[in-house]
Design an enzyme around this catalytic site. Sequence first.
Site, PDB file in Angstrom:
ATOM      1  N   ARG A   1      -0.949  -9.995   9.978  1.00 37.41           N
ATOM      2  CA  ARG A   1      -0.382  -8.647  10.082  1.00 37.41           C
ATOM      3  C   ARG A   1       1.052  -8.618   9.552  1.00 37.41           C
ATOM      4  O   ARG A   1       1.839  -9.532   9.829  1.00 37.41           O
ATOM      5  CB  ARG A   1      -0.422  -8.159  11.543  1.00 37.41           C
ATOM      6  CG  ARG A   1      -1.841  -7.967  12.019  1.00 37.41           C
ATOM      7  CD  ARG A   1      -1.980  -7.250  13.341  1.00 37.41           C
ATOM      8  NE  ARG A   1      -3.353  -7.428  13.816  1.00 37.41           N
ATOM      9  CZ  ARG A   1      -4.400  -6.707  13.407  1.00 37.41           C
ATOM     10  NH1 ARG A   1      -4.229  -5.713  12.560  1.00 37.41           N
ATOM     11  NH2 ARG A   1      -5.613  -6.964  13.864  1.00 37.41           N
TER      12      ARG A   1
ATOM     13  N   ILE B   1       4.834  -7.835   9.297  1.00 32.90           N
ATOM     14  CA  ILE B   1       5.849  -7.785  10.360  1.00 32.90           C
ATOM     15  C   ILE B   1       6.488  -6.396  10.460  1.00 32.90           C
ATOM     16  O   ILE B   1       7.040  -6.020  11.496  1.00 32.90           O
ATOM     17  CB  ILE B   1       6.924  -8.875  10.107  1.00 32.90           C
ATOM     18  CG1 ILE B   1       7.631  -9.272  11.372  1.00 32.90           C
ATOM     19  CG2 ILE B   1       7.903  -8.473   9.012  1.00 32.90           C
ATOM     20  CD1 ILE B   1       8.413 -10.563  11.266  1.00 32.90           C
TER      21      ILE B   1
ATOM     22  N   VAL C   1       8.669 -10.872  -1.557  1.00 34.84           N
ATOM     23  CA  VAL C   1       8.275 -12.253  -1.267  1.00 34.84           C
ATOM     24  C   VAL C   1       7.495 -12.789  -2.468  1.00 34.84           C
ATOM     25  O   VAL C   1       6.472 -12.212  -2.858  1.00 34.84           O
ATOM     26  CB  VAL C   1       7.422 -12.338   0.017  1.00 34.84           C
ATOM     27  CG1 VAL C   1       7.039 -13.784   0.304  1.00 34.84           C
ATOM     28  CG2 VAL C   1       8.168 -11.732   1.208  1.00 34.84           C
TER      29      VAL C   1
ATOM     30  N   HIS D   1       0.619 -11.510  -2.718  1.00 34.56           N
ATOM     31  CA  HIS D   1      -0.027 -11.005  -1.510  1.00 34.56           C
ATOM     32  C   HIS D   1      -0.624  -9.641  -1.777  1.00 34.56           C
ATOM     33  O   HIS D   1      -0.064  -8.839  -2.525  1.00 34.56           O
ATOM     34  CB  HIS D   1       0.966 -10.944  -0.341  1.00 34.56           C
ATOM     35  CG  HIS D   1       2.281 -10.334  -0.696  1.00 34.56           C
ATOM     36  ND1 HIS D   1       3.286 -11.017  -1.343  1.00 34.56           N
ATOM     37  CD2 HIS D   1       2.752  -9.078  -0.501  1.00 34.56           C
ATOM     38  CE1 HIS D   1       4.321 -10.220  -1.516  1.00 34.56           C
ATOM     39  NE2 HIS D   1       4.020  -9.041  -1.021  1.00 34.56           N
ATOM     40  N   MET D   2      -1.755  -9.413  -1.150  1.00 37.21           N
ATOM     41  CA  MET D   2      -2.435  -8.129  -1.237  1.00 37.21           C
ATOM     42  C   MET D   2      -2.182  -7.407   0.077  1.00 37.21           C
ATOM     43  O   MET D   2      -2.467  -7.945   1.146  1.00 37.21           O
ATOM     44  CB  MET D   2      -3.928  -8.413  -1.436  1.00 37.21           C
ATOM     45  CG  MET D   2      -4.787  -7.244  -1.767  1.00 37.21           C
ATOM     46  SD  MET D   2      -6.499  -7.850  -1.995  1.00 37.21           S
ATOM     47  CE  MET D   2      -6.441  -8.389  -3.682  1.00 37.21           C
TER      48      MET D   2
HETATM   49  P1  AMP Z   1       6.372  -7.023  -0.996  1.00 39.27           P
HETATM   50  O1  AMP Z   1       7.421  -5.972  -0.972  1.00 39.27           O
HETATM   51  O2  AMP Z   1       5.103  -6.583  -1.689  1.00 39.27           O
HETATM   52  O3  AMP Z   1       6.880  -8.360  -1.501  1.00 39.27           O
HETATM   53  O4  AMP Z   1       5.930  -7.216   0.514  1.00 39.27           O
HETATM   54  C1  AMP Z   1       6.406  -8.220   1.352  1.00 39.27           C
HETATM   55  C2  AMP Z   1       5.892  -7.890   2.732  1.00 39.27           C
HETATM   56  O5  AMP Z   1       5.990  -9.047   3.540  1.00 39.27           O
HETATM   57  C3  AMP Z   1       6.664  -6.787   3.422  1.00 39.27           C
HETATM   58  O6  AMP Z   1       5.771  -5.719   3.754  1.00 39.27           O
HETATM   59  C4  AMP Z   1       7.237  -7.467   4.659  1.00 39.27           C
HETATM   60  O7  AMP Z   1       7.281  -6.620   5.788  1.00 39.27           O
HETATM   61  C5  AMP Z   1       6.285  -8.633   4.844  1.00 39.27           C
HETATM   62  N1  AMP Z   1       6.830  -9.782   5.543  1.00 39.27           N
HETATM   63  C6  AMP Z   1       7.976 -10.450   5.263  1.00 39.27           C
HETATM   64  N2  AMP Z   1       8.145 -11.488   6.111  1.00 39.27           N
HETATM   65  C7  AMP Z   1       7.063 -11.475   6.943  1.00 39.27           C
HETATM   66  C8  AMP Z   1       6.652 -12.294   8.048  1.00 39.27           C
HETATM   67  N3  AMP Z   1       7.382 -13.331   8.459  1.00 39.27           N
HETATM   68  N4  AMP Z   1       5.477 -11.989   8.660  1.00 39.27           N
HETATM   69  C9  AMP Z   1       4.738 -10.944   8.250  1.00 39.27           C
HETATM   70  N5  AMP Z   1       5.076 -10.137   7.219  1.00 39.27           N
HETATM   71  C10 AMP Z   1       6.219 -10.390   6.575  1.00 39.27           C
END
Ligand code: AMP
Length: 115
Positions: free
Chosen positions: A30, A32, A97, A101-102
């Site tokens: 999920r 965060i 990140v 990721h999807m």
């Molecule tokens: P993006 O902007 O597509 O790179 O999305 C990165 C996503 O990772 C964001 O929606 C963040 O809220 C999520 N995220 C970052 N760190 C974590 C974590 N430790 N656990 C869960 N989700 C995370």
Amino acid sequence: MAQETIFSKIIRREIPADIVFQDDKVTAFRDISPQAPTHILIIPNKLIPTINDITEQDETLLGHMMIVAAKIANQEGIDESGYRLIMNCNKDAGQEVFHIHMHLLGGKNLGRLIG
Ligand code: AMP
């Protein structure tokens, strides 16, 4: 060598995350900071920084991510109401990140893709 992110630590269960699915190829957990009632990230266990770094060797892996996304949508009870899958690549898409990721988003009317 690509730089590991926090997602590698989640895959190895070195930091806490609400993992909803994991197998030898992918991990799903999920978000965060959820942007919808269901907001789950599906990631490959192998580090691929951006969509631009995907190669033909990753074809099966990417297909598997999609199949896992659909199974999770069913588990979450949003397969019939509907959901959205998003993958961001680099700056203009707001990628934060650098481990692909999807995003699986659903549980409410998500509106138009681009507002
Ligand atoms: P993006 O902007 O597509 O790179 O999305 C990165 C996503 O990772 C964001 O929606 C963040 O809220 C999520 N995220 C970052 N760190 C974590 C974590 N430790 N656990 C869960 N989700 C995370």
